[in-house]
Motif scaffolding. Structure first.
Motif, PDB file in Angstrom:
ATOM      1  N   LEU A   1     -30.740  59.560  65.905  1.00  0.00           N
ATOM      2  CA  LEU A   1     -29.294  59.693  65.681  1.00  0.00           C
ATOM      3  C   LEU A   1     -28.537  60.037  66.969  1.00  0.00           C
ATOM      4  CD1 LEU A   1     -29.187  61.683  62.303  1.00  0.00           C
ATOM      5  CD2 LEU A   1     -29.409  59.228  62.666  1.00  0.00           C
ATOM      6  N   HIS A   2     -28.874  59.343  68.033  1.00  0.00           N
ATOM      7  CA  HIS A   2     -28.112  59.531  69.272  1.00  0.00           C
ATOM      8  C   HIS A   2     -26.644  59.203  68.980  1.00  0.00           C
ATOM      9  CE1 HIS A   2     -26.572  58.990  73.349  1.00  0.00           C
ATOM     10  NE2 HIS A   2     -27.657  59.631  73.776  1.00  0.00           N
ATOM     11  N   PRO A   3     -25.708  60.044  69.419  1.00  0.00           N
ATOM     12  CA  PRO A   3     -24.307  59.831  69.051  1.00  0.00           C
ATOM     13  C   PRO A   3     -23.748  58.483  69.490  1.00  0.00           C
ATOM     14  CG  PRO A   3     -24.515  61.488  70.787  1.00  0.00           C
ATOM     15  CD  PRO A   3     -25.876  61.256  70.249  1.00  0.00           C
ATOM     16  N   MET A   4     -24.251  57.925  70.595  1.00  0.00           N
ATOM     17  CA  MET A   4     -23.780  56.616  71.023  1.00  0.00           C
ATOM     18  C   MET A   4     -24.192  55.537  70.029  1.00  0.00           C
ATOM     19  SD  MET A   4     -21.994  55.000  73.224  1.00  0.00           S
ATOM     20  CE  MET A   4     -21.901  56.113  74.643  1.00  0.00           C
ATOM     21  N   ALA A   5     -25.430  55.635  69.527  1.00  0.00           N
ATOM     22  CA  ALA A   5     -25.896  54.670  68.533  1.00  0.00           C
ATOM     23  C   ALA A   5     -25.135  54.818  67.224  1.00  0.00           C
ATOM     24  CB  ALA A   5     -27.399  54.845  68.299  1.00  0.00           C
ATOM     25  N   VAL A   6     -24.888  56.073  66.810  1.00  0.00           N
ATOM     26  CA  VAL A   6     -24.147  56.317  65.577  1.00  0.00           C
ATOM     27  C   VAL A   6     -22.722  55.781  65.691  1.00  0.00           C
ATOM     28  CG1 VAL A   6     -23.266  58.084  64.011  1.00  0.00           C
ATOM     29  CG2 VAL A   6     -25.547  58.333  64.996  1.00  0.00           C
ATOM     30  N   ALA A   7     -22.073  56.050  66.829  1.00  0.00           N
ATOM     31  CA  ALA A   7     -20.710  55.570  67.045  1.00  0.00           C
ATOM     32  C   ALA A   7     -20.665  54.049  67.051  1.00  0.00           C
ATOM     33  CB  ALA A   7     -20.164  56.128  68.358  1.00  0.00           C
ATOM     34  N   SER A   8     -21.633  53.419  67.711  1.00  0.00           N
ATOM     35  CA  SER A   8     -21.677  51.951  67.755  1.00  0.00           C
ATOM     36  C   SER A   8     -21.867  51.370  66.359  1.00  0.00           C
ATOM     37  CB  SER A   8     -22.818  51.493  68.669  1.00  0.00           C
ATOM     38  OG  SER A   8     -22.627  51.974  69.986  1.00  0.00           O
ATOM     39  N   HIS A   9     -22.672  52.047  65.552  1.00  0.00           N
ATOM     40  CA  HIS A   9     -22.924  51.612  64.177  1.00  0.00           C
ATOM     41  C   HIS A   9     -21.621  51.585  63.377  1.00  0.00           C
ATOM     42  CE1 HIS A   9     -25.593  50.555  61.045  1.00  0.00           C
ATOM     43  NE2 HIS A   9     -25.613  51.711  60.400  1.00  0.00           N
ATOM     44  N   LEU A  10     -20.808  52.643  63.525  1.00  0.00           N
ATOM     45  CA  LEU A  10     -19.543  52.701  62.799  1.00  0.00           C
ATOM     46  C   LEU A  10     -18.545  51.694  63.344  1.00  0.00           C
ATOM     47  CD1 LEU A  10     -17.686  53.982  60.700  1.00  0.00           C
ATOM     48  CD2 LEU A  10     -17.091  55.732  62.396  1.00  0.00           C
ATOM     49  N   LEU A  11     -18.478  51.543  64.667  1.00  0.00           N
ATOM     50  CA  LEU A  11     -17.524  50.605  65.255  1.00  0.00           C
ATOM     51  C   LEU A  11     -17.836  49.164  64.851  1.00  0.00           C
ATOM     52  CD1 LEU A  11     -17.090  52.112  68.837  1.00  0.00           C
ATOM     53  CD2 LEU A  11     -15.469  52.195  66.926  1.00  0.00           C
ATOM     54  N   LEU A  12     -19.119  48.821  64.776  1.00  0.00           N
ATOM     55  CA  LEU A  12     -19.479  47.483  64.329  1.00  0.00           C
ATOM     56  C   LEU A  12     -19.061  47.283  62.877  1.00  0.00           C
ATOM     57  CD1 LEU A  12     -20.736  44.773  64.932  1.00  0.00           C
ATOM     58  CD2 LEU A  12     -22.992  45.727  64.384  1.00  0.00           C
ATOM     59  N   SER A  13     -19.172  48.339  62.073  1.00  0.00           N
ATOM     60  CA  SER A  13     -18.714  48.254  60.685  1.00  0.00           C
ATOM     61  C   SER A  13     -17.216  47.958  60.626  1.00  0.00           C
ATOM     62  CB  SER A  13     -19.009  49.564  59.941  1.00  0.00           C
ATOM     63  OG  SER A  13     -20.381  49.709  59.674  1.00  0.00           O
TER      64      SER A  13
END
Length: 317
Positions: A124-136
């Motif tokens: 759950l690295h914050p960059m990966a989590v943020a990218s996941h939401l932005l792609l959504s």
């Protein structure tokens, strides 16, 4: 046996279901994070790194079932995306722009699944989590485009407003995008990491929160200015109404943001704020489609069509 052709109305309903599903999985993904279930399944694509189990088993906590349930929803969203492609090809009048947008739905759903796996594998690295939401959010915007384009013609666009107003609409959407990007940084530096051991962005959360608030004020001001510009230029009512829908989302969204910040970010308010972010993308994107029209309209019919667009019944909500 070939598939039966579908009407444009049926195809558009499929595209609407796709949009609803994309918003829904943002909300369920937020629920995973807010219940600290992000590592309920601690590996990907399996659920348990210590065994070969693909599903939660009896000795695991409820976090694994929450995380696994969200993974299973990806298959539902994927199935609807496949239905979009089928509908785009089987519609009575096939159009290249519609089929392209439908394929984008499948491509981004696959990308989301892979990025979700990377998010788990990086703890759950914050960059990966943020990218996941932005792609959504990008996927939601593309789903809106698919739905809107399916409801209009395929001729060159004809502006219904002054060109500078349309550019102002693009600017408003850009501000909304910046607001959401900074919002992911705020969330990535706050207390809701998805797991107690997850890393956070090394930034000052208060500074990021106030930057986020400044962008929210800028977006609200831009939406108000756009509404006034459409009003004073006597733009079609359909366009004016869509900006009012944007404002109807932004005002409570801003209030929720302030209340949650000063009350320690309660989980249910954060989840509501995420839902509001998805609605912001929907309403801001839809505004642009009301500022122009597509259709092979003879010049003598253009004036009658403009009059029709001014009627409330012309809005497609």
């Amino acid at each position: 046996m070939s598939l039966q052709a579908v009407s444009p109305v049926v195809a558009r309903r499929v595209f609407l279901a796709n949009l609803v599903a994309q918003i829904g999985i943002v909300v369920t993904g937020g629920l995973v994070r807010l219940t600290d279930s992000g590592l309920g399944c601690d590996t990907w694509p399996r659920c348990d790194s210590d065994t070969s189990n693909w599903t939660p088993h009896e000795a695991v906590s409820h976090h694994a079932y929450i995380e696994f349930g969200n993974r299973m929803l990806t298959y539902v969203v994927g199935a609807i995306a496949v239905a979009c492609v089928v509908a785009a090809y089987r519609v009575t009048v096939r159009r290249k722009d519609i089929t392209t947008l439908a394929w984008i739905q499948i491509g981004t759903v696959v990308g989301q699944a892979v990025l979700g796996g990377i998010t788990v594998l990086t703890d759950l690295h914050p960059m990966a989590v943020a990218s996941h939401l932005l792609l959504s959010m990008l996927l939601i915007a593309s789903a809106v485009m698919l739905y809107e384009r399916a409801g209009e013609g395929d001729a060159p666009a004809r502006l219904l407003v002054r060109p500078e107003i349309r550019w102002f609409g693009y600017g408003t959407l850009a501000v909304a995008g910046a607001l959401i990007v900074i919002g992911t940084v705020v969330t990535g530096s706050g207390p809701h990491a998805g797991d107690l051991k997850a890393k956070r962005f090394d930034v000052d959360i208060d500074q990021m929160a106030w930057l986020h608030a400044d962008l929210a004020f800028l977006l609200l001001g831009a939406a108000v200015a756009l509404a006034l510009a459409l009003r004073v230029t006597d733009a079609p009512l359909a366009a004016q109404h869509r900006v009012w829908w944007l404002l109807a989302v932004l005002i409570p969204q801003g209030l929720i943001g302030y209340v949650q910040y000063f009350n320690g970010l309660p989980e249910w308010m954060v989840l509501t704020h995420m839902f509001g972010a998805a609605l912001t993308v929907v309403t801001a994107t839809r505004v642009l489609f009301a500022l122009r029209m597509r259709g092979d309209i003879p010049p003598q019919e253009a004036e009658d069509l403009d009059a029709e667009l001014r009627e409330p019944v012309a809005t497609s909500y």
